[in-house]
Design a protein around this motif. Structure first.
Motif, short mmCIF file in Angstrom:
data_model
loop_
_atom_site.label_atom_id
_atom_site.label_comp_id
_atom_site.label_asym_id
_atom_site.label_seq_id
_atom_site.Cartn_x
_atom_site.Cartn_y
_atom_site.Cartn_z
N ASP A 116 -33.46 7.17 -26.38
CA ASP A 116 -34.58 6.25 -26.14
C ASP A 116 -34.55 5.72 -24.72
OD1 ASP A 116 -35.51 6.52 -28.76
OD2 ASP A 116 -34.47 4.72 -29.48
N SER A 117 -33.36 5.42 -24.23
CA SER A 117 -33.25 4.79 -22.91
C SER A 117 -33.66 5.73 -21.78
CB SER A 117 -31.83 4.28 -22.68
OG SER A 117 -30.92 5.36 -22.43
N VAL A 118 -33.53 7.05 -22.00
CA VAL A 118 -33.90 8.01 -20.95
C VAL A 118 -35.22 8.71 -21.26
CG1 VAL A 118 -31.53 8.37 -20.17
CG2 VAL A 118 -32.47 9.86 -21.95
N GLY A 119 -35.92 8.23 -22.29
CA GLY A 119 -37.26 8.73 -22.56
C GLY A 119 -37.34 10.05 -23.29
N ILE A 120 -36.32 10.41 -24.06
CA ILE A 120 -36.35 11.65 -24.85
C ILE A 120 -36.81 11.31 -26.26
CG2 ILE A 120 -34.98 13.52 -25.84
CD1 ILE A 120 -33.20 13.38 -23.36
N ALA A 121 -37.95 11.88 -26.65
CA ALA A 121 -38.54 11.57 -27.96
C ALA A 121 -37.84 12.38 -29.05
CB ALA A 121 -40.03 11.86 -27.95
N TRP A 122 -37.35 11.69 -30.06
CA TRP A 122 -36.71 12.35 -31.20
C TRP A 122 -37.42 11.90 -32.47
CZ3 TRP A 122 -34.34 9.23 -34.95
CH2 TRP A 122 -34.18 7.88 -34.59
N GLU A 123 -37.26 12.71 -33.53
CA GLU A 123 -37.94 12.40 -34.78
C GLU A 123 -36.99 12.03 -35.91
OE1 GLU A 123 -42.20 14.62 -34.73
OE2 GLU A 123 -40.54 15.74 -35.66
N ALA A 124 -35.84 12.69 -36.00
CA ALA A 124 -34.96 12.45 -37.14
C ALA A 124 -33.56 12.95 -36.83
CB ALA A 124 -35.49 13.16 -38.39
N TRP A 125 -32.58 12.37 -37.51
CA TRP A 125 -31.23 12.94 -37.53
C TRP A 125 -30.68 12.81 -38.93
CZ3 TRP A 125 -27.32 9.55 -38.84
CH2 TRP A 125 -27.51 8.18 -38.56
N THR A 126 -29.81 13.74 -39.27
CA THR A 126 -29.30 13.77 -40.64
C THR A 126 -27.95 14.45 -40.69
OG1 THR A 126 -29.83 14.46 -42.91
CG2 THR A 126 -30.41 15.97 -41.17
N ASP A 127 -27.25 14.22 -41.78
CA ASP A 127 -26.04 14.95 -42.10
C ASP A 127 -26.40 16.41 -42.36
OD1 ASP A 127 -23.51 15.67 -43.40
OD2 ASP A 127 -24.59 15.38 -45.27
N GLU A 128 -25.57 17.32 -41.89
CA GLU A 128 -25.78 18.74 -42.15
C GLU A 128 -24.69 19.28 -43.07
OE1 GLU A 128 -27.16 21.66 -42.20
OE2 GLU A 128 -29.15 20.93 -41.65
N ALA A 129 -24.67 20.61 -43.25
CA ALA A 129 -23.88 21.20 -44.33
C ALA A 129 -22.37 21.11 -44.12
CB ALA A 129 -24.29 22.66 -44.52
N ALA A 130 -21.90 21.25 -42.89
CA ALA A 130 -20.46 21.34 -42.64
C ALA A 130 -19.85 19.96 -42.41
CB ALA A 130 -20.19 22.22 -41.43
N PRO A 131 -18.56 19.79 -42.65
CA PRO A 131 -17.90 18.52 -42.32
C PRO A 131 -18.11 18.17 -40.85
CG PRO A 131 -16.46 19.89 -43.66
CD PRO A 131 -17.63 20.74 -43.30
N GLY A 132 -18.51 16.92 -40.60
CA GLY A 132 -18.72 16.45 -39.23
C GLY A 132 -20.01 16.90 -38.59
N ASN A 177 -33.45 16.26 -34.60
CA ASN A 177 -34.73 16.90 -34.36
C ASN A 177 -35.45 16.22 -33.20
OD1 ASN A 177 -34.11 18.33 -36.67
ND2 ASN A 177 -35.38 17.08 -38.00
N LEU A 178 -35.79 17.01 -32.19
CA LEU A 178 -36.57 16.49 -31.07
C LEU A 178 -38.06 16.63 -31.37
CD1 LEU A 178 -34.63 17.77 -27.92
CD2 LEU A 178 -34.33 15.67 -29.26
N ALA A 179 -38.84 15.72 -30.84
CA ALA A 179 -40.28 15.67 -31.12
C ALA A 179 -41.01 16.82 -30.42
CB ALA A 179 -40.85 14.34 -30.65
N PRO A 180 -42.13 17.28 -31.00
CA PRO A 180 -42.90 18.36 -30.39
C PRO A 180 -43.46 17.96 -29.02
CG PRO A 180 -43.57 18.00 -32.68
CD PRO A 180 -42.69 16.85 -32.29
N THR A 181 -43.43 18.94 -28.11
CA THR A 181 -43.97 18.73 -26.77
C THR A 181 -44.24 20.10 -26.15
OG1 THR A 181 -43.62 17.56 -24.66
CG2 THR A 181 -41.69 18.61 -25.65
N ASP A 182 -44.50 20.14 -24.85
CA ASP A 182 -44.72 21.41 -24.18
C ASP A 182 -43.40 22.14 -23.97
OD1 ASP A 182 -43.86 21.11 -21.00
OD2 ASP A 182 -44.36 19.21 -22.00
N PRO A 183 -43.41 23.47 -23.77
CA PRO A 183 -42.16 24.22 -23.70
C PRO A 183 -41.21 23.80 -22.58
CG PRO A 183 -43.97 25.71 -24.20
CD PRO A 183 -44.59 24.38 -23.87
N VAL A 184 -41.71 23.58 -21.38
CA VAL A 184 -40.82 23.18 -20.29
C VAL A 184 -40.22 21.81 -20.59
CG1 VAL A 184 -40.64 22.64 -17.83
CG2 VAL A 184 -42.02 24.59 -18.58
N GLY A 185 -41.07 20.90 -21.07
CA GLY A 185 -40.58 19.57 -21.41
C GLY A 185 -39.54 19.60 -22.51
N LEU A 186 -39.73 20.49 -23.51
CA LEU A 186 -38.74 20.58 -24.58
C LEU A 186 -37.43 21.14 -24.05
CD1 LEU A 186 -38.18 20.21 -27.63
CD2 LEU A 186 -38.57 22.67 -27.83
#
Length: 447
Positions: free
Chosen positions: A181-197, A202-211
Motif C-alpha cells: 500500500d505504501s508504494v502504491g501496488i494494488a493487491w486484491e487478496a492473500w491467503t494460505d496455500e497448500a504447502a506448509p508456510g 493476488n495483484l489487482a488487474p492492470t496493464d501488462p507493463v504495469g503488472l
C-alpha cells in the motif's frame, strides 16, 4: 521525485535481466537528476552471466554485445515512488546508444507486444496470483544450512484457505500488504496455500507493463519484509521436496471499454482465437514459463500444475482455463508459469500467443471437459514438455514465437537454457533426487 529524496535521499534504479531478479544501483539525487533523461550506463555483461555469476558461453554475440560495452538503463518516470524514507526507486528499460531498445530487454518485449495488440485495436488487462513459501529462519541461517531442512513459518501442516496459521505468519503477510500500500501496488487478496508456510498473493488487474513492474516489486517487498523480521521467503518453483508453487496469469482484452472476451453464449470468437494461439505456442512458451531446472519438478499429475496442453471452461486442471458468462470478469487464466518466472518474460510469452491467435484466427481444439491430468499421449493429447531440454527445443522450433518475440531473443534464451542444463549436469546436480542440493543453492534466493 519526492521532496524527501530531492533533499537527502538516494534513488534506486531497477530493471531485470533475463533471469528475472531486480538488478540496479543506488545513485545520489544529483546523479539521478543528471541522468534521468539520458539514462545510466550498465555493462552488457548483465545479459551474459548466470545466477552463479558465471559467464555464459555458447550463444552468438550481436553487434551491441562485446567487451563489457555499456547499454543505457533509462528510467520510466511514471514508476518513481518513495520506497522508504530517504530512498526513492524507479524502474527502467535497457536501450542502445542509437536509441533503439535492447532486443532482449524483458520490459521492452512486453511493450512490443502491447503495441501489437493496440495495432489490432485491443488493450490487455492482466493480473497475477503470486505463490511463495515463508520460513522461520533468517536468510543468514538459511544460507548456513544450504537452504535445506528449514522450518515453515506458520506451522508444519499444509492446508488451503486455512485461517489457523500462527500469528508470525499472519503478521508477516499483514506487513507485506501494508508495504505494498505504501508504494502504491494494488493487491486484491492473500491467503494460505497448500504447502506448509506457503502463501498466495493476488495483484489487482492492470496493464501488462504495469503488472510486470508491480510483480517484480512485490517479490522485492516480500524479501525485504522477511529479512527485516528475521525470516526468509522463496519464490523457487519447489523450495522443498513437497508442493511446488506457480504464478497464474489472468488476461482479458478490451476495446472501447468493453471486454471482448465476453459473449452471452460462452467464449467469444476473440477468446477462442486467443486460446488457439496460447495452445499453439504452449510447448515453446514452456521454456519461458518454466525457466529453471527445478521448474520442471512441479509437473506432476494431480498436484496442481498443468501437465497437458489443453483448455476448458472453468477447468482448473487444464493449462488454459476460460472464465465466461460475465461482461466484466470473462477472462483466460494461463496456469503454466512457475513462481520463479521472469514477470516480464512470462507476460511477453502470453501476449505473443494471444496476438498470434487473434491475428491468424487460430481455432482451439475441443475443450477438455473432464480432468486434464493423467491423459496419455496415445490418446492424441500433447503433454507439456517436462524437461528443460524438451522445452528449449520446442521454443527453438516455434515459428510463431520467433516472429512475435524476435529471433534474437529466442536464440539468446535457448542458448541460456542449454547453459543452465549443462551447469546442472556438470556441477553437482542430481536429476534423480526429489530436489538436489545444487538446485537449493542456485535458486532459493533467486529470482
Amino acid at each position: 521525485m519526492s521532496e524527501l529524496a530531492q533533499a537527502r535521499g538516494a534513488v534506486r534504479l531497477e530493471a531485470t535481466n533475463h533471469e528475472g531478479s531486480l538488478l540496479g544501483k543506488n545513485v545520489s539525487p544529483q546523479k539521478f537528476a543528471s541522468g534521468k533523461n539520458t539514462g545510466f550506463a550498465f555493462a552488457d555483461i548483465l545479459f551474459a552471466i548466470d545466477l552463479n555469476n558465471e559467464i555464459v558461453l555458447g550463444d552468438a554475440f550481436p553487434e551491441w554485445r562485446g567487451n563489457l560495452y555499456d547499454i543505457q538503463m533509462i528510467p520510466d518516470m511514471s514508476t518513481l515512488v518513495e520506497w522508504k524514507p530517504g530512498l526513492d526507486s524507479v524502474i527502467g528499460d535497457y536501450w542502445l546508444k542509437d536509441g533503439t531498445p535492447v532486443p532482449i530487454c524483458p520490459r521492452n518485449l512486453v511493450r512490443k507486444l502491447v503495441a501489437g495488440l493496440a495495432d489490432n485495436g485491443y488493450a490487455a488487462t492482466v493480473a497475477v496470483e503470486i505463490e511463495a513459501t515463508l520460513f522461520e529462519e533468517s536468510v543468514q541461517e538459511a544460507r548456513a544450512r544450504g537452504y535445506r531442512d528449514l522450518t515453515p513459518l506458520g506451522g508444519s501442516t499444509g492446508a488451503t484457505y486455512h485461517l489457523a496459521r500462527s500469528k508470525d505468519w499472519v503478521d508477516y503477510m499483514e506487513a507485506v500488504v501494508e508495504r505494498l500500500d505504501s508504494v502504491g501496488i494494488a493487491w486484491e487478496a492473500w491467503t494460505d496455500e497448500a504447502a506448509p508456510g506457503q502463501t498466495e498473493l493476488n495483484l489487482a488487474p492492470t496493464d501488462p507493463v504495469g503488472l510486470g513492474d508491480s510483480w517484480a516489486r512485490t517479490r522485492q517487498v516480500m524479501r525485504e519484509v522477511a529479512f527485516e523480521r528475521g525470516h526468509t521467503v522463496s519464490f523457487m518453483a519447489k523450495p522443498t521436496a513437497g508442493f511446488g508453487q506457480g504464478a497464474h496469469i489472468n488476461l482479458s482484452l478490451q476495446s472501447d471499454g468493453v471486454n471482448r472476451f465476453f459473449a452471452e453464449d460462452g467464449p467469444s470468437e476473440l477468446m477462442r482465437h486467443a486460446v488457439g494461439g496460447l495452445l499453439a505456442t504452449m510447448e515453446g512458451n514452456t521454456s519461458i514459463a518454466l525457466p529453471q531446472i527445478t521448474s520442471y519438478r512441479r509437473l506432476v499429475d494431480l498436484t496442481g500444475p498443468p501437465t497437458t496442453v489443453g483448455w476448458g471452461v472453468n477447468n482448473k486442471t487444464a493449462a488454459v482455463r476460460a472464465i465466461t458468462g460475465h461482461p466484466k470478469y470473462s477472462r483466460l487464466e494461463y496456469r503454466l508459469p512457475g513462481a520463479d518466472v521472469n514477470p516480464y518474460l512470462a507476460l511477453a510469452g502470453v501476449l505473443a500467443g494471444v496476438l498470434a491467435g487473434i491475428e491468424r484466427k487460430i481455432e482451439p481444439p475441443e475443450q477438455v471437459t473432464d480432468m486434464a491430468w493423467c491423459l496419455p499421449e496415445s490418446a492424441g493429447v500433447r503433454r507439456v514438455p517436462d524437461t528443460m531440454s524438451k522445452a528449449g527445443a520446442a521454443l527453438d522450433a516455434d515459428p510463431l514465437l520467433r516472429e512475435y518475440l524476435g529471433d534474437e531473443f529466442v536464440d539468446f534464451w535457448v542458448a541460456s537454457r542449454r547453459w543452465e542444463w549443462m551447469e546442472f549436469h556438470t556441477k553437482g546436480g542430481d536429476p534423480f533426487a526429489e530436489l538436489s542440493a545444487w538446485e537449493s543453492q542456485r535458486y532459493f534466493e533467486f529470482p
